[in-house]
Design a protein around this motif. Structure first.
Motif, mmCIF file in Angstrom:
data_model
loop_
_atom_site.group_PDB
_atom_site.id
_atom_site.type_symbol
_atom_site.label_atom_id
_atom_site.label_comp_id
_atom_site.label_asym_id
_atom_site.label_seq_id
_atom_site.Cartn_x
_atom_site.Cartn_y
_atom_site.Cartn_z
ATOM 1 N N SER A 47 0.845 -0.957 -0.227
ATOM 2 C CA SER A 47 0.603 -0.116 -0.107
ATOM 3 C C SER A 47 0.817 1.290 0.319
ATOM 4 O O SER A 47 0.375 2.714 -1.012
ATOM 5 N N PHE A 69 -2.469 6.137 -0.144
ATOM 6 C CA PHE A 69 -3.458 6.982 0.922
ATOM 7 C C PHE A 69 -3.800 8.379 0.385
ATOM 8 O O PHE A 69 -5.026 8.513 0.717
ATOM 9 N N PHE A 106 -7.935 9.091 -0.317
ATOM 10 C CA PHE A 106 -8.760 9.911 0.159
ATOM 11 C C PHE A 106 -9.311 11.110 -0.360
ATOM 12 O O PHE A 106 -10.251 11.441 0.258
ATOM 13 N N VAL A 133 -7.674 0.634 4.467
ATOM 14 C CA VAL A 133 -8.198 1.122 5.191
ATOM 15 C C VAL A 133 -9.242 0.875 5.353
ATOM 16 O O VAL A 133 -10.048 0.428 6.293
ATOM 17 N N VAL A 142 -11.465 -0.001 9.410
ATOM 18 C CA VAL A 142 -12.481 0.694 9.936
ATOM 19 C C VAL A 142 -13.106 -0.377 9.698
ATOM 20 O O VAL A 142 -14.014 -0.656 11.178
#
Length: 307
Positions: A55, A72, A76, A284, A288
């Motif tokens: 990632s 990331f 987002f 992510v 979560v």
């Protein structure tokens, strides 16, 4: 009956201690768990930790370049991300809540003395055995707004014929309904196991004291089936948060982005060739789900201990 000689009486405990020591240091228990540990490491731990690394890279099948948190940041910035998050939570709450309530009610029915109970149990559990992709394709055909059997039957009775998977206001809820139909069987099975495990003496004693059916349900069945309830809540909520296959098989996240969830957004990035970006999305999603399920699991387990 003759008693053992002193030397024998001293030797027997020593032999027992040596036997216990050999047993305690035996390698058998370790080898017994080895296959499960290997499978866990190969199919879960290794891919999970690898995904954390990838990632942070821009990678393809043959090479990777470390870029830090760039994936990331880009993830987002996705304009559909907020909507996907909202859809994910709505979908998870609807499907898990319905499975808990319906599963418990159906389990109550199927653990009571009714005619054809074994047949009904098989009918309820049958959808669990079907392929999720197959179920999605089946319901996509059944709920087709122009050629589907469901709308044809509604038209015969003069009822509205909605676009189940083509109406932006209905698509996500229609998929949730299909998911509930597919997964309520496993929730019912868990609840049935929890209800059957309750000792019958409790019910008999309560009936002798004049308890009604409603009082038996509130005071005995629901509290003592709390373990089963916690299991169903956790499993169904995890499944709802991670759901992808049935959504992709029915709408592909459409129409537009109205049924997109976090997992489908991640898959679309993978389709577009942004492998590092999609891997960051998976991380992510993992975080979560973990952030929600760890405190929830702790809360439910604590309630069980207090009970």
């Amino acid at each position: 009956m003759s008693t053992p000689a002193p030397q024998v009486r001293e030797t027997i405990p020593a032999l027992e201690r040596q036997s216990k020591k050999r047993l305690s240091w035996s390698s058998y228990p370790s080898w017994f768990f080895a296959p499960a540990i290997i499978l866990y490491v190969v199919f879960f731990a290794l891919p999970t930790f690898s995904s954390f690394y990838f990632s942070l890279t821009r990678w393809s099948l043959f090479e990777s370049t470390f870029i830090g948190f760039g994936n990331f940041v880009q993830f987002f910035k996705n304009p559909q991300l907020y909507t996907a998050f909202v859809h994910t939570f709505i979908y998870a709450v609807i499907t898990s809540g319905a499975k808990v309530i319906l599963g418990f009610l159906i389990a109550l029915l199927l653990t009571s003395p009714i005619i054809g109970r074994s047949y009904l149990r098989a009918v309820v559990f049958f959808p669990v055995l079907l392929s999720t992709i197959g179920v999605g394709i089946l319901f996509k055909s059944l709920l087709d707004p122009f050629h589907g059997i469901v709308n044809a039957l509604l038209g015969i009775f003069g009822l509205p014929q909605p676009g189940w998977f083509t109406n932006p206001d209905l698509a996500l809820y229609s998929i949730a309904g299909v998911d509930i139909w597919k997964g309520v069987g496993i929730a019912t099975l868990i609840f049935m196991a929890g209800i059957v495990a309750i000792p019958t003496e409790y019910f008999e004693a309560a009936r002798i004291d004049g308890a009604t059916s409603g009082q038996l349900l509130r005071s005995i069945t629901i509290p003592l089936a709390r373990n089963a309830s916690a299991t169903v809540i956790i499993l169904s909520l995890i499944g709802g948060l991670r759901s992808f296959d049935i959504i992709w098989a029915t709408t592909g996240g459409g129409p537009g982005f109205t049924s997109d969830v976090l997992a489908s957004v991640i898959y679309k990035q993978y389709q577009a060739g942004f492998f590092g970006l999609s891997t960051a999305g998976n991380v992510v999603l993992f975080l979560v789900v973990t952030a929600i399920m760890v405190p929830l699991s702790y809360f439910l387990n604590r309630r069980q201990v207090e009970l």
